[in-house]
Scaffold this active site. Structure first.
Site, PDB file in Angstrom:
ATOM      1  N   LYS A 204      22.180  43.036  48.148  1.00 38.78           N
ATOM      2  CA  LYS A 204      22.408  42.948  49.589  1.00 38.78           C
ATOM      3  C   LYS A 204      23.838  42.535  49.897  1.00 38.78           C
ATOM      4  CE  LYS A 204      19.209  41.566  52.471  1.00 38.78           C
ATOM      5  NZ  LYS A 204      18.251  40.765  53.284  1.00 38.78           N
ATOM      6  N   GLU A 210      24.866  38.302  38.457  1.00 37.74           N
ATOM      7  CA  GLU A 210      24.299  39.059  37.349  1.00 37.74           C
ATOM      8  C   GLU A 210      24.436  40.566  37.578  1.00 37.74           C
ATOM      9  OE1 GLU A 210      21.765  35.310  38.054  1.00 37.74           O
ATOM     10  OE2 GLU A 210      22.721  36.886  39.257  1.00 37.74           O
ATOM     11  N   GLY A 264      14.566  40.306  50.226  1.00 39.74           N
ATOM     12  CA  GLY A 264      14.670  41.035  48.970  1.00 39.74           C
ATOM     13  C   GLY A 264      13.345  41.273  48.289  1.00 39.74           C
ATOM     14  N   ARG A 265      12.470  40.274  48.258  1.00 34.31           N
ATOM     15  CA  ARG A 265      11.205  40.425  47.551  1.00 34.31           C
ATOM     16  C   ARG A 265      10.190  41.268  48.320  1.00 34.31           C
ATOM     17  NH1 ARG A 265      12.311  35.405  49.081  1.00 34.31           N
ATOM     18  NH2 ARG A 265      10.957  34.234  50.491  1.00 34.31           N
ATOM     19  N   GLU A 350       8.495  32.477  45.109  1.00 32.22           N
ATOM     20  CA  GLU A 350       9.728  32.348  45.871  1.00 32.22           C
ATOM     21  C   GLU A 350       9.435  32.189  47.356  1.00 32.22           C
ATOM     22  OE1 GLU A 350      13.656  34.210  44.577  1.00 32.22           O
ATOM     23  OE2 GLU A 350      13.090  35.505  46.250  1.00 32.22           O
ATOM     24  N   HIS A 381      -6.703  38.453  23.940  1.00 26.17           N
ATOM     25  CA  HIS A 381      -6.361  38.096  22.567  1.00 26.17           C
ATOM     26  C   HIS A 381      -5.147  37.177  22.527  1.00 26.17           C
ATOM     27  CE1 HIS A 381      -9.234  41.027  20.910  1.00 26.17           C
ATOM     28  NE2 HIS A 381      -8.938  41.722  21.985  1.00 26.17           N
ATOM     29  N   LYS A 509      23.070  28.735  41.783  1.00 29.22           N
ATOM     30  CA  LYS A 509      24.137  29.729  41.963  1.00 29.22           C
ATOM     31  C   LYS A 509      25.470  29.056  42.267  1.00 29.22           C
ATOM     32  CE  LYS A 509      21.154  33.418  43.802  1.00 29.22           C
ATOM     33  NZ  LYS A 509      20.907  34.281  44.974  1.00 29.22           N
TER      34      LYS A 509
END
Length: 547
Positions: A204, A210, A264-265, A350, A381, A509
Site C-alpha cells: 500500500k 521486506e 490489507g488483511r 491482527e 499424525h 517496524k
C-alpha cells in the site's frame, strides 16, 4: 457503554457456563432434534455446531449479548461507510469490492463504486493481455511466470486462493515471495528466465521493508539481463503510493490502486488479487467476488439466530470468555485449503488481538483467539494427541467438502470418514470401562490391562464445529472467506475493540532501521539492552570472519 463484564447479559452467560461445565456434550444428543436445532444452512454448504457445549438457553443468552452490544446497529454503520476504523478515521468497506451495483457503497460520504469498477476493468484488461500472450517481455517473448512480491495481507490472501483453486489454473506459473530471508527470492529467481517473468509488487505504501527489499533484488536481477528499459515491461505495482512506484521505473499505466478504506488483511478482493486474475483468469476472480457477495447478503439480511457468521462469533466468545478456551484450531480436510489456517491466523489475530476498548480503556476480559492449524489429516499424525488427551482444551473448526476436487476411487470417503470420526472421538471419548473391556477382548492379562487403562482413557467432552461445503469452487471459497471476515467484525463489536487497525505491529517496524545500521556498523552499539548488544556483537564477529 458499560464494561462488557458488567452487563447483565454477560453475567447471565457466566452462570450458563457454570451450569454447562457439569454437562457432557454427548448427553445433549438425547434430544433427537439437536442436530436440526444446532446446525444452519450457509451459502454453499452447512454449518454444524451441535457438537459444542451449548444448549438452547445458553444460545439465547449469547444472542441477547449480541443485541445488547449493538451488532446490528454497528453493522449498519460499517455498511454506510462511516469511519468505523476510529483510530485512523477510515471507513471499512472491503464488502464494497464485491457488492451488487444497487448497493451504491460509500466511504466517508463519497461513492466508491466507480473506482471499484474502473480498477476491475483495468485488472481484466491487463490479465487478459498477459494470459493471451499479447503482453511481451523485453525480448519479445510472452510471459510464462509471474512472481508476486508482498507480505501479510498482500500475500496470504492471493496465495491461499491460488492454492485452493489451482485446479482452475490456465495462466502463467505463479510464485509467491514474502520472506526477506534471501533464500526465498534467490531460489525463486534461479529457476526463472528474466525474458518471460513478470513481477507484481504489492504494498500500500511502497515502503514495506521486506517487500521493497525483495522487489529491489528482483529488479537488479532483471536489469542485469535486460537493462533499465526492461523494468517497465516486467514490473507492475499494486499501491496507493504512485510516485514511489514510478520512481522504481514502473509505468503509471501498470500501477493498480489501493484505497485506505480497505485494510490489507481484507484486500484480496481488490487489485491485491491481481495474481489471482493472472493465474486463474478474471472470470474466476469475478466468481470469487460473487460467492463472497452471497455471504455478504446472508450476513446483512439473515436474522441473528440464523446468521452463520454471527453464530460463529458468538461461539468464539463463548469458548474464550466463558469456557476458558483461548486457542482455536482451523482444521481443513481438503488439500485445496492448505493455506487457509495461515490466512485466518492473520485475519483474526491482527484484527482482534487488542487490549483496549474502542474508547481506549483497558479491557477486563480476553480478546482474540490464538488461531493455528493445518490440514486435518496431517494434524492427526502431529498434534491431535494433545487435542484428545492433553490438558489444554481447544476450540476446533473442521472444514470439508461433500464433493471432491479430485476423486480417485475411495479417497474422499476415507478423508471424510477421518473428519467425522475425529469429531465423534473428541466428543465421546473412551472411559475406563470401555478401555478395560477392549483390552481384555484383545487378550491382555489383568496386570497389563490395569497398567494401560489410565494411558488409554479419553475424557472426551471436547467440542467442535463442522463446515461442510458442497464443493470447493471459486464461489464457495469466496463465501467461506467472507463468512470468517464477518465473524471477525462481530467479535470486535462483542469485545468492543477496533478490529481494523493494527498498531501492535508498528513498534517493531520503527526499531528495524536503527538495528540494521548497527548490524552493519563498526561502532559499539548504542542505546540497546545488554541482550541486544550481545547479539549484535556476536553477529558482527561471525559476519566479519566470513567476509
Amino acid at each position: 457503554m458499560t464494561c462488557r463484564t458488567q452487563l447483565p447479559e454477560w453475567q447471565n452467560l457466566a452462570q450458563h457456563a457454570q451450569r454447562l461445565k457439569k454437562q457432557r456434550i454427548a448427553d445433549l444428543f438425547e434430544d433427537s432434534s439437536r442436530f436440526d436445532a444446532f446446525s444452519r444452512p450457509m451459502p454453499f454448504g452447512l454449518y454444524d455446531f451441535s457438537k459444542t457445549l451449548l444448549d438452547q438457553p445458553a444460545l439465547e443468552a449469547l444472542l441477547a449479548l449480541a443485541r445488547k452490544a449493538g451488532v446490528e446497529g454497528e453493522r449498519a454503520r460499517m455498511l454506510a461507510g462511516e469511519p468505523f476504523n476510529a483510530t485512523e478515521q477510515r471507513a471499512v468497506q472491503h464488502m464494497a469490492l464485491r457488492a451488487a451495483a444497487d448497493r451504491h457503497p460509500h466511504a466517508l460520504g463519497q461513492p466508491v463504486q466507480p473506482q471499484i469498477d474502473a480498477e476491475l476493468g483495468k485488472m481484466e484488461q491487463f490479465s487478459d493481455q498477459v494470459r493471451q500472450g499479447r503482453w511481451r517481455g523485453y525480448s519479445g517473448k510472452q510471459i510464462t511466470d509471474v512472481v508476486a512480491i508482498g507480505i501479510g495481507g498482500s500475500n496470504l490472501g492471493p496465495q491461499m486462493v491460488c492454492e485452493a483453486l489451482a485446479s482452475y489454473a490456465e495462466g502463467p506459473a505463479l510464485h509467491f515471495v514474502s520472506n526477506v530471508d534471501g533464500v526465498q527470492i534467490s531460489r525463486t529467481l534461479a529457476a526463472l528466465d528474466p525474458q518471460t517473468t513478470l513481477f507484481v509488487v504489492s504494498s500500500k505504501t511502497f515502503t514495506t521493508r521486506e517487500t521493497m527489499a525483495n522487489a529491489a533484488t528482483a529488479r537488479r536481477w532483471l536489469v542485469a539481463h535486460g537493462g533499465e528499459a526492461a523494468v517497465a515491461q516486467h514490473f507492475v505495482a499494486v499501491t496507493s503510493a504512485v510516485d514511489k512506484a514510478r520512481a522504481m521505473g514502473i509505468s503509471p499505466d501498470n500501477i493498480f490502486a489501493m484505497w485506505d478504506w480497505v485494510g490489507g488483511r481484507f484486500s484480496l478482493w481488490s487489485a491485491i488479487g491481481l495474481p489471482i486474475a493472472l493465474y486463474l483468469g478474471m472470470p474466476i476472480f469475478r466468481q470469487i467476488l460473487a460467492g463472497a457477495r452471497v455471504a455478504d447478503e446472508h450476513f446483512t439480511d439473515a436474522p441473528l439466530e440464523q446468521n452463520v457468521p454471527v453464530l460463529m462469533a458468538l461461539l468464539g466468545v463463548w469458548h474464550i470468555n466463558f469456557l476458558g478456551m483461548p486457542t482455536h484450531a482451523i482444521l481443513p480436510y481438503d488439500q485445496a485449503l492448505k493455506y487457509l489456517p495461515a490466512y485466518l491466523q492473520q485475519a483474526e489475530m491482527e484484527s482482534n488481538g487488542k487490549s483496549v476498548t474502542r474508547t481506549g480503556n483497558p479491557v477486563a476480559y480476553d480478546t482474540g483467539a490464538i488461531v493455528w492449524g493445518q490440514l486435518g489429516i496431517d494434524g492427526q499424525h502431529a498434534f491431535y494427541q494433545l487435542l484428545h488427551q492433553g490438558t489444554h482444551e481447544v476450540a476446533l473448526d473442521f472444514i470439508g467438502s461433500a464433493v471432491p476436487v479430485a476423486a480417485p476411487e475411495g479417497h474422499h470417503e476415507q478423508l471424510l470418514a477421518n473428519m467425522f470420526a475425529q469429531t465423534q472421538a473428541l466428543m465421546n471419548g473412551c472411559d475406563v470401562d470401555a478401555v478395560r473391556k477392549d483390552l481384555l477382548a484383545r487378550g491382555y492379562n489383568l496386570d497389563a490391562v490395569e497398567q494401560l487403562v489410565p494411558h488409554k482413557v479419553h475424557r472426551g467432552n471436547r467440542g467442535s464445529c463442522t463446515f461442510l461445503l458442497d464443493k470447493i469452487t471459486p464461489a464457495s471459497l469466496g463465501s467461506l472467506v467472507a463468512l470468517y471476515e464477518h465473524k471477525i467484525f462481530v467479535q470486535g463489536v462483542l469485545w468492543d475493540v477496533c478490529s481494523f487497525d493494527q498498531w501492535g505491529v508498528e513498534l517493531g517496524k520503527q526499531l528495524i532501521a536503527g538495528l540494521e545500521q548497527q548490524l552493519t556498523g563498526t561502532e559499539p552499539p548504542q542505546g540497546q539492552d545488554s541482550s541486544t548488544t550481545g547479539l549484535i556483537n556476536y553477529y558482527r564477529k561471525l559476519s566479519h570472519s566470513k567476509a
